[in-house]
Design a protein around this motif. Structure first.
Motif, short mmCIF file in Angstrom:
data_model
loop_
_atom_site.label_atom_id
_atom_site.label_comp_id
_atom_site.label_asym_id
_atom_site.label_seq_id
_atom_site.Cartn_x
_atom_site.Cartn_y
_atom_site.Cartn_z
N SER A 223 0.86 -1.18 0.00
CA SER A 223 0.00 0.00 0.00
C SER A 223 0.89 1.23 0.00
O SER A 223 2.01 1.19 0.49
CB SER A 223 -0.92 0.00 1.23
OG SER A 223 -1.79 1.11 1.18
N LEU A 270 -5.08 2.13 5.78
CA LEU A 270 -5.97 2.43 4.66
C LEU A 270 -6.80 3.68 4.96
O LEU A 270 -7.13 3.94 6.12
CB LEU A 270 -6.89 1.25 4.38
CG LEU A 270 -6.24 -0.04 3.89
CD1 LEU A 270 -7.27 -1.15 3.83
CD2 LEU A 270 -5.61 0.17 2.53
N ARG A 276 -9.24 -3.92 1.71
CA ARG A 276 -8.26 -4.63 0.88
C ARG A 276 -8.26 -6.10 1.28
O ARG A 276 -8.36 -6.43 2.47
CB ARG A 276 -6.86 -4.03 1.05
CG ARG A 276 -5.80 -4.70 0.16
CD ARG A 276 -4.45 -4.05 0.38
NE ARG A 276 -4.47 -2.66 -0.05
CZ ARG A 276 -4.22 -2.27 -1.30
NH1 ARG A 276 -3.95 -3.17 -2.23
NH2 ARG A 276 -4.24 -0.99 -1.61
#
Length: 316
Positions: A223, A270, A276
C-alpha cells in the motif's frame, strides 16, 4: 508363563463386510460348510504389555476370521504386533525406524528450565495429542482467515502441501492485534521447536531430535498511503530436508533439517471506508538431499604366508 487372551473376534464375509462378535463368543474352529471353509484365520493382531525391564506381563490377540470359497486360488493373511510398556500412554509412531510416506511428522517442545532429565525433554510426546505433530493452516470452504483460526492439518511426510485463506482488511483494524492474529493463524497456538529425525524417535533420545530453524523475511509494501507502516505476516513456508539412511537394500528416511520461514509485508493504514483483501498462505516442501547410492564391495582377502626357513628340509 503368560496366557494369551482373546481381545476381539471379527467375522469377514466373502464380500468383505466385517461383523464384531460379542465378548461372550469364543474362538471358533475352522469347518467346511456348503463348499466353503468358514472361520479361517485371515488376520491376527497381537498386543504385548511389558515392564520397564522387558518382562512380558500380558498378551492379547484380536482375530479376523473369514470364509474361503473353493474357487479361491490364494488367500492373504495379515499379522501385526504392538508393544506397550506398563503404566505408560502409547505414542503413535510414523515409522520404524525411518519415516513412512504419508504418516505425520512428529514434533515436540523443549520444556522451560532446560536442562532436565532426558526423559522429560520432549514432554509433549508423552501424550497422543495433536501438538505432537507438525501442522499447518487447514483451508476452510469459506477461505476466511479469521474463521480458520485454530484449524490445523498435520504435515504428512513426503507430501508437498499448500493451504491458505483470505483476509479482508479495513481501516478500523489495529496493526498489532492483526499481526498477532495472522501469526496464530499461520503457526498455530503452539508451534513446535523440534521434529523427530526418525519415525520412532523416543523422547529420551535427545540427539534424535532436529531443531526447527525459524527465519523471517520481508516483502515490499503493498500500500502506498502516507500513514505509518505496519508489518504483518502473510505466509509460512516449511522446508523439510531428509536423506536415505542405512543399507542400500532397505534405506530409511531420516529428517536432517527443518526450516520455517515467515514472510512479512508492510501494510500502511488504509483511508477511511476502503478495504483490501490479502491472501495468506502456508506451504510445506520435502527435499531429498541424499547422495547417489553406490554399492560397495569388500576387497578380496590377501593371504600373507610366512614359512620357516627349513620347512622343506631335507628335500630342498
Amino acid at each position: 508363563q503368560v496366557n494369551i487372551t482373546v481381545q476381539s473376534i471379527v467375522i469377514q464375509s466373502l464380500n468383505g463386510m466385517r461383523t464384531l462378535l460379542s465378548s461372550s463368543d469364543v474362538l471358533r474352529l475352522p469347518m467346511v460348510l456348503d463348499e466353503l471353509c468358514i472361520n479361517a484365520v485371515l488376520g491376527v493382531n497381537y498386543h504385548i504389555t511389558h515392564t520397564d525391564t522387558g518382562e512380558i506381563i500380558e498378551a492379547a490377540a484380536a482375530f479376523v476370521l473369514g470364509a474361503i470359497s473353493k474357487e479361491a486360488l490364494s488367500i492373504e493373511q495379515s499379522f501385526e504386533i504392538s508393544f506397550t510398556q506398563e503404566n505408560t500412554q502409547p505414542v503413535p509412531l510414523s515409522g520404524n525406524p525411518g519415516y513412512v510416506v504419508g504418516l505425520p511428522v512428529r514434533a515436540g517442545f523443549q520444556p522451560q528450565g532446560y536442562p532436565f532429565p532426558a526423559a522429560f525433554l520432549f514432554a509433549a510426546l508423552a501424550s497422543s495429542n495433536k501438538h505432537s505433530q507438525l501442522t499447518i493452516l487447514h483451508s476452510t470452504p469459506t477461505q476466511d482467515c479469521l474463521a480458520a483460526q485454530g484449524a490445523r492439518a498435520p504435515v504428512l511426510f513426503g507430501y508437498n502441501m499448500i493451504s491458505g485463506c483470505k483476509l479482508r482488511i479495513t481501516a478500523a483494524m489495529k496493526c498489532q492485534p492483526l499481526a498477532q492474529t495472522l501469526l496464530d493463524v499461520l503457526k498455530g497456538q503452539s508451534f513446535p521447536e523440534y521434529v523427530a529425525s526418525f519415525g520412532n524417535s523416543q523422547a529420551q533420545d535427545v540427539l534424535d531430535w532436529v531443531p526447527i530453524t525459524q527465519l523471517h523475511i520481508s516483502e515490499q509494501m503493498i500500500s502506498h498511503t502516507l500513514q505509518s507502516p505496519c508489518q504483518i505476516p502473510v505466509s509460512l513456508g516449511i522446508e523439510v530436508k531428509w536423506t536415505k539412511y542405512g543399507s542400500l537394500v532397505n534405506p530409511q528416511a531420516r529428517i536432517v533439517n527443518v526450516t520455517a520461514t515467515i514472510t512479512t509485508t508492510t501494510l500502511k493504514q488504509l483511508p477511511s471506508g476502503r478495504e483490501r483483501i490479502i491472501p495468506i498462505t502456508s506451504s510445506v516442501v520435502f527435499t531429498d538431499i541424499s547422495s547417489p547410492a553406490e554399492p560397495s564391495y569388500k576387497a578380496w582377502p590377501t593371504i600373507d604366508i610366512k614359512l620357516p626357513f627349513d620347512f622343506f628340509y631335507p628335500f630342498v
